[in-house]
Each structure stands twice: as structure tokens, then as C-alpha cells.
Design an enzyme around this catalytic site. Structure first.
Site, PDB file in Angstrom:
ATOM      1  N   GLU A 174       0.901  -1.253   0.031  1.00 30.90           N
ATOM      2  CA  GLU A 174       0.125   0.067   0.160  1.00 30.90           C
ATOM      3  C   GLU A 174       0.998   1.153   0.040  1.00 30.90           C
ATOM      4  OE1 GLU A 174      -1.961   3.058   1.031  1.00 30.90           O
ATOM      5  OE2 GLU A 174      -1.952   1.996   3.151  1.00 30.90           O
ATOM      6  N   CYS A 176      -1.866   8.901   2.996  1.00 32.20           N
ATOM      7  CA  CYS A 176      -1.790   8.389   1.451  1.00 32.20           C
ATOM      8  C   CYS A 176      -2.888   8.726   0.800  1.00 32.20           C
ATOM      9  CB  CYS A 176      -1.292   7.044   1.575  1.00 32.20           C
ATOM     10  SG  CYS A 176      -2.643   6.062   2.318  1.00 32.20           S
TER      11      CYS A 176
HETATM   12  C1  UN1 Z   1      -2.658   5.995   5.117  1.00 32.67           C
HETATM   13  O1  UN1 Z   1      -2.779   7.278   4.863  1.00 32.67           O
HETATM   14  O2  UN1 Z   1      -1.710   5.290   4.828  1.00 32.67           O
HETATM   15  O3  UN1 Z   1      -8.673   6.463   4.331  1.00 32.67           O
HETATM   16  C2  UN1 Z   1      -4.015   5.464   5.371  1.00 32.67           C
HETATM   17  C3  UN1 Z   1      -7.932   7.135   4.925  1.00 32.67           C
HETATM   18  C4  UN1 Z   1      -7.576   6.355   6.451  1.00 32.67           C
HETATM   19  C5  UN1 Z   1      -6.260   5.497   6.124  1.00 32.67           C
HETATM   20  C6  UN1 Z   1      -5.271   6.190   5.599  1.00 32.67           C
HETATM   21  N1  UN1 Z   1      -8.541   5.672   6.860  1.00 32.67           N
HETATM   22  O4  UN1 Z   1      -7.544   8.381   4.830  1.00 32.67           O
END
Ligand code: UN1
Length: 507
Positions: free
Chosen positions: A262, A296
Site C-alpha cells: 500500500e 496516503c
Molecule cells: C494511509 O494514509 O496510509 O482512508 C492510510 C484514510 C484512512 C487511512 C489512510 N482511513 O484516509
């Protein structure tokens, strides 16, 4: 106030970063302070694990796997249920620690713990639903079915920005699937990991299963490398940058292990002339500046129809000017600090490049004159060809690009190497459906009338292309933590062969 929180979570001035069946009292890695990004001050110190500690921890995880896999899955779920309860009881303290160590605002710190709790609940239900298929056999009196067995010890590498929720995505599933986990947290956020390990240890010890969840904090160059090369770990689940993912994918691929990746995103939202702009504005701002642009899933590119661009940029600029930026534990703050000085420098360099490539900084983009790593979120007028707008800079920079036709907008949105999250704001059904169609968004996540970030755990989370293709958390992500076995049982007295093949041996 903060000292009490640390104390209640079992943290002291110096903490071991390595735990197998029990804590290793003096790991061999370096002593490293963990810093509060809002002040630049150290919170506490961590003795990092070195390669030998990694080996000890992993030996424990391998041994414990041999028995944990035989525990009935619903019983494993019961252990996870108790972890969920422990997390609920410690939600405020743990949320505060997430805030202290990452700089994300308190509500998001607590939200992160809630994400772990949700994951535990989901995994508990799943522990009674690890189901396979029965498939019609072409051969008379034959029964064909799939069953799922535990896979093995799983290496879990997490990033600083979701220091514990992403661990829970992996560890809660892995545990009910019968796997043990070895967790390598980000070297920037080891304390939250140690605090969670303390909670989990308490539950696992009282339930009689120490060592199901293990931890080895350390540097990528030793612990991370040892982990990805380790043939004892059939699965490495890694969250972080594309650069990290290339390394993990390459090394794990070479030994034909499984990598669940990821990685970076470069998420865009399209705003059409038929959008409800009030709603869009709220969705855009949360996705662009929430967690100070360090998710992310953060919204990095806004693709706006040219007819509404001036109005939307004007309204966004007004909101940006009134954002409260400051101490993340202050309930009125919306934007906390970046994680480090390097992140601030990275943001300033990206803005310099944006200017050099023809972009215009409309607002924000300055470092705040106070201790800690504070910046004002930036909006940049950009064009789709700008190289910097195609990169993921882990900071609150929103590139605004205009479009004429929806086809163009979708091409711009898909025209980057990453493919994590995407959104469209429109009240027109045909536009929403076009966006979700086979020729629409190419991302793993596609939202209509909400921003790109803030996914709930029930859906599978992850993205395509350079985002790595992995899927974590909900839906059927659990299958990656198990090995599938296709079984055929011949209940008859004849031996018919598949594909009608005849093979009559001389009698
Ligand atoms: C991440 O930034 O690695 O959807 C995960 C989202 C959060 C998870 C982010 N539930 O922004």
C-alpha cells in the site's frame, strides 16, 4: 498531563523496541529519541532492535505460529475481541499519544484508535466466517471445495502517518486467520507501537497466547532488510512510499514470497459545474489539509471545470486563510505540524519546483515562525504537464488544474503513475456514472460527493499501478493472510479423470 498519559500506557524514559513472547530488555540497536513534531522536543527514548533482536523476535513468532494456527478461529476471534475492549478502554490515552508522536490533531488521533477498534470488531465477526467455496465437479461422486489455512508469520511494515491503524488492518486479520505478526513500525513513531504492544501483551498473556503479536522497531537498513529477505515470512505487508515498495516488491518477489503493498497516492478530485459547491468545499478542505496533508489518501490535485474555477479557488482561499494551525492537542486546531524538518524542507522544495514549472502559489506555503514543523497549507494553480504535480509530496499542497470536458478531467486524473484514491463532486448522475465506469477512474478507491481520504474499514483499501495493488482491511482482504487449498474427494469406487482423459492401466 502528557507524562500521565505515557505512564498509563506503560512507557518510561527509555523503552525497549523489541518484543517476542516478552520484551527483550536491552535490544542491540541504537537509542533513539522519539520527537514531538509540534515542539521538536523528545517525548521518550527507544532502544531500537538490531538484526539479532529481529531474529529472536521472529523465532518466537515462528514457534508461536505452530500452535496458534491450531486454535479454532472463533477462539482466536475472542482474543481479538478482548484486544478491541482494551483499545476502547485506552482510546483517549492512545489517541493522545498518536497526537503527540505524529502531530495529527486530537480528533484524528482518537479517530485512528477508533479505526483499530473497528478493525478488531470486523475481525471478530470474520473469525466465524473464514469460508471457502464448494464447486461443482465434472466427475461423478467427486466433491470439490476450497479451504483456507493459516499462512505463517507475517511481516508488517507501517508508516509514521497511521502508526497504529494500519498495523491493526493487518494484525487483526492475520490473528483471526491464524497467523502471527512481526511488526516493524516507522522509526519516527515507535512509542505508539510500544504502547499498543503493551496493551496487546496484557490481553494475550491473560488469554494464554503470548507471542501472537510481536514487535521489532528498527531501521529499514537492518530490521526492514532482514524482514523482507526472511524466507520464514511468507507475506510482507508494507505501507509507505513507492520507493520503499519497489524495494520490498523486488526482494520479496525474488524469493517468491507475497508482498501486500500500500504505497503512495496522487489523489485527485474532479469538480464539475453540477457540483454542490458547499459540500465540495468541505470535502476538499478535509481531504487536502487533514492530517496536514500527510495521508496516503490526501487530496493532492483538484481538477475543476473552467467555468467554476475562479469561484471555487476564491472560496477555498478564504477557508485556507482562516484555518487554525497550531498545537494538535488543542481541540480547536485543524492543522497540526508536519512530521519532521525534512518534511518541511520537502514541501518548500516542491513549491519552488512548482513555481519553476509555471505554477502560481495562490495562498499558503510558508513555514510558521514557531518551534515545531508547522507550515501553512498551500494552493497552487497548476497545469497537468507539471512534473511536480505528478509526484507525491507528503505535505499540504493542493494543485488546482482546470478542465473543459469530463473526458479530459478523467484523463488528467488517471495520468499519474499512482492509483490510490479519487473523487468526483457532481449532482449529475451521468457524470458520476461515467467516473465510476470502466473507462473512468483507474484508482482502487473512487468516491462520489466526498473527498479522497477518510475511508472506513469495511471496504478493501488500496490502489493500483505504483500504489502497489494491495488491498488491506475490509471486504475479502483476509484471503491474503491465508493459504488456499483446493480439495477434491472421490466418494465413488471408480476413478474418472478430468477432461475426459482415458488412462486404462493393464490389469
Ligand atoms: C494511509 O494514509 O496510509 O482512508 C492510510 C484514510 C484512512 C487511512 C489512510 N482511513 O484516509
Amino acid at each position: 498531563m502528557f507524562d500521565d498519559v505515557l505512564h498509563r500506557l506503560g512507557l518510561s524514559d527509555v523503552n525497549s523496541g523489541a518484543c517476542g513472547r516478552g520484551w527483550i530488555s536491552w535490544p542491540s540497536g541504537e537509542m533513539r529519541p522519539s520527537f514531538n513534531p509540534a515542539t521538536g522536543e523528545p517525548i521518550a527514548r527507544v532502544l531500537m532492535g538490531g538484526p539479532e533482536d529481529y531474529d529472536r523476535v521472529t523465532n518466537d513468532a515462528v514457534e508461536v505460529f505452530a500452535s496458534w494456527r491450531t486454535v479454532p478461529a472463533p477462539r482466536r476471534g475472542e482474543v481479538v475481541r478482548k484486544i478491541g475492549l482494551a483499545l476502547r478502554e485506552n482510546k483517549d490515552d492512545l489517541g493522545m499519544l498518536v497526537t503527540l508522536e505524529t502531530g495529527k490533531i486530537l480528533d484524528e488521533g482518537r479517530g485512528e484508535v477508533q479505526e483499530m477498534i473497528d478493525m478488531a470488531d470486523f475481525a471478530v465477526g470474520l473469525s466465524r466466517q473464514l469460508h471457502g467455496l464448494t464447486i461443482a465437479s465434472e466427475r461423478p461422486d467427486h466433491r470439490m471445495f476450497e479451504q483456507w489455512h493459516p499462512l505463517g508469520p507475517v511481516g508488517v511494515i507501517t508508516a509514521f502517518n497511521f502508526p497504529v491503524a494500519v498495523w491493526a488492518w493487518n494484525a487483526m486479520l492475520a490473528a483471526v486467520c491464524g497467523d502471527t505478526t512481526i511488526w516493524k513500525p516507522s522509526p519516527e513513531t515507535p512509542l505508539t507501537a510500544i504502547a499498543v504492544q503493551n496493551l496487546v501483551n496484557r490481553v494475550c498473556e491473560s488469554e494464554g497466547y503470548p507471542g501472537v503479536f510481536t514487535l521489532c522497531a528498527g531501521e529499514a537498513a537492518d530490521v526492514g532488510e532482514a524482514m523482507i529477505h526472511d524466507p520464514r515470512l511468507p507475506l510482507i505487508s508494507a505501507t509507505g512510499s513507492c520507493r520503499m515498495g519497489w524495494r520490498v516488491g523486488e526482494v520479496v518477489g525474488r524469493r517468491l514470497g507475497r508482498a501486500l503493498l500500500e504505497l503512495g497516492g496522487n489523489n485527485a478530485a474532479i469538480v464539475t459545474p453540477d457540483a454542490n459547491l458547499d459540500l465540495a468545499l468541505r470535502g476538499i478542505v478535509f481531504a487536502a489539509v487533514g492530517t496536514a496533508g500527510q495521508r496516503c489518501t490526501t487530496l493532492r490535485r483538484l481538477i475543476v471545470h473552467e467555468s467554476i474555477a475562479e469561484e471555487l479557488i476564491g472560496r477555498l482561499t478564504q477557508v485556507y486563510a482562516s484555518l487554525s494551525i497550531g498545537d494538535p492537542w488543542d481541540e480547536s486546531t485543524l492543522v497540526g505540524p508536519l512530521i519532521s524538518e525534512a518534511a518541511v524542507v520537502g514541501m518548500m522544495e516542491a513549491l519552488d519546483q512548482a513555481r519553476a514549472q509555471g505554477g502560481t502559489v495562490v495562498c499558503g506555503g510558508t513555514r510558521l515562525p514557531r518551534p515545531g514543523h508547522f507550515v501553512s497549507p498551500a494552493i497552487v494553480r497548476a497545469h497537468p504537464g507539471m512534473a511536480i504535480a505528478r509526484e507525491e509530496t507528503f505535505a499540504p499542497i493542493l494543485y488546482v488544474i482546470t478542465y473543459r470536458t469530463l473526458d479530459d478531467a478523467i484523463a488528467i486524473q488517471n495520468g499519474v503513475t499512482q492509483g490510490l484514491s479519487s473523487a468526483i463532486f457532481t449532482d449529475r448522475l451521468s457524470e458520476a456514472e461515467r467516473f465510476l465506469s470502466v473507462t473512468g477512474s483507474d484508482c482502487g478507491l473512487a468516491n462520489v460527493n466526498l473527498g479522497t481520504s477518510g475511508a472506513e474499514i469495511g471496504g478493501a483499501f488500496g490502489g493500483e499501478k505504483a500504489t502497489g495493488g494491495g488491498r488491506e482491511s475490509g471486504s475479502d482482504a483476509w484471503k491474503q493472510y491465508m493459504r488456499r487449498q483446493t480439495c477434491v474427494v472421490n466418494g465413488g469406487s471408480d476413478l474418472p479423470l478430468a477432461q475426459g482423459v482415458r488412462f486404462d492401466i493393464p490389469s
